[in-house]
Scaffold this motif. Structure first.
Motif, PDB file in Angstrom:
ATOM      1  N   ALA A 138       0.814  -1.221   0.000  1.00  0.00           N
ATOM      2  CA  ALA A 138       0.000   0.000   0.000  1.00  0.00           C
ATOM      3  C   ALA A 138       0.842   1.263   0.000  1.00  0.00           C
ATOM      4  N   ILE A 139       2.028   1.199   0.625  1.00  0.00           N
ATOM      5  CA  ILE A 139       2.811   2.442   0.758  1.00  0.00           C
ATOM      6  C   ILE A 139       4.301   2.245   0.469  1.00  0.00           C
ATOM      7  N   GLY A 140       4.687   1.067  -0.006  1.00  0.00           N
ATOM      8  CA  GLY A 140       6.114   0.829  -0.224  1.00  0.00           C
ATOM      9  C   GLY A 140       6.391  -0.059  -1.408  1.00  0.00           C
ATOM     10  N   ASP A 141       7.346  -0.978  -1.229  1.00  0.00           N
ATOM     11  CA  ASP A 141       7.804  -1.824  -2.334  1.00  0.00           C
ATOM     12  C   ASP A 141       7.140  -3.196  -2.367  1.00  0.00           C
ATOM     13  N   ALA A 142       6.231  -3.460  -1.450  1.00  0.00           N
ATOM     14  CA  ALA A 142       5.534  -4.749  -1.403  1.00  0.00           C
ATOM     15  C   ALA A 142       6.490  -5.918  -1.164  1.00  0.00           C
ATOM     16  N   ASP A 143       7.584  -5.653  -0.434  1.00  0.00           N
ATOM     17  CA  ASP A 143       8.527  -6.749  -0.212  1.00  0.00           C
ATOM     18  C   ASP A 143       8.924  -6.912   1.261  1.00  0.00           C
ATOM     19  N   HIS A 144       8.288  -6.186   2.175  1.00  0.00           N
ATOM     20  CA  HIS A 144       8.730  -6.257   3.571  1.00  0.00           C
ATOM     21  C   HIS A 144       8.525  -7.651   4.162  1.00  0.00           C
ATOM     22  N   GLY A 145       7.376  -8.249   3.878  1.00  0.00           N
ATOM     23  CA  GLY A 145       7.135  -9.588   4.405  1.00  0.00           C
ATOM     24  C   GLY A 145       8.103 -10.600   3.838  1.00  0.00           C
ATOM     25  N   THR A 146       8.321 -10.543   2.542  1.00  0.00           N
ATOM     26  CA  THR A 146       9.251 -11.468   1.890  1.00  0.00           C
ATOM     27  C   THR A 146      10.662 -11.295   2.430  1.00  0.00           C
TER      28      THR A 146
END
Length: 211
Positions: free
Chosen positions: A37-45
């Motif tokens: 929603a607000i970044g690179d969509a990779d924090h969980g990964t």
């Protein structure tokens, strides 16, 4: 996580890290969705990869002191987690190690100094402050709650429980904030209305300490 409610030893820190790895795995999709929603969509990964690396480290090596373990965890995260999260979490554990040099176990005051050192490292590395919509918005309230609980007579386990509750509240409080650091800051006012993924993974770190 500790052998009793008043000290954190190597086995306790190992249990804390394993609990954090489990929570990150359970929340990997949530963290990625928040970051989408607000970044690179990779924090969980990224965080899941980093904590798998930590899990492998714990399976392969043994440690005699808290600082030796924390340093290796920091190095593992720096080398395995992409984006800003690797340096930030790596710095947390590398700085966390410093006040615990040579200790096989820490009491509540010693752990407090380690937590303060770790969070200060995050602040310096990220050049962020409270209210910038970052992981500090979970970590700083947690520190304050830990200190307050100790001053009121709580033992280590009780202080960590108060810290975990404060981190959860700090994380939730990032939702209305406008981001001033990181990729989310590019969105300006549009970053408001979303929970910060870094604050979320930081709150999980404190929650793992009392798991």
């Amino acid at each position: 996580m500790a052998t009793d409610t008043t000290t954190l030893d190597v086995a306790g820190l190992t249990a804390w890290l394993r609990a954090y790895a489990t929570l990150i795995a359970e929340h990997e999709t949530e963290l990625t969705d928040l970051d989408a929603a607000i970044g690179d969509a990779d924090h969980g990964t990224n965080m899941a990869r980093g904590m798998r690396s930590v899990g492998a480290l714990l399976a392969d090596q043994t440690f005699d002191t808290l600082d030796a373990l924390a340093k290796r965890v920091g190095m593992a995260l720096v080398s395995s987690v992409g984006g800003a999260s690797g340096p930030l979490y790596g710095t947390f554990w590398l700085r966390f190690a410093q006040p615990l040099a040579g200790l096989a176990a820490a009491d509540a005051a010693q752990l407090g100094r380690a937590l303060h050192a770790g969070v200060e490292g995050v602040r310096q590395r990220g050049k962020a402050e409270a209210g910038d919509k970052t992981m500090l918005d979970a970590l700083l309230p947690a520190l304050e709650a830990y200190d307050t609980a100790l001053a009121a007579g709580a033992d280590l386990a009780g202080a960590l429980a108060r810290a975990a509750d404060a981190a959860d509240a700090g994380c939730a409080a990032t939702i209305p904030l406008v981001a001033h650091k990181g990729r989310a800051s590019y969105l300006g006012e549009r970053s408001a209305g979303h929970q910060d993924p870094g604050a979320t993974s930081a709150a999980l770190l404190l929650r793992a300490a009392v798991a």
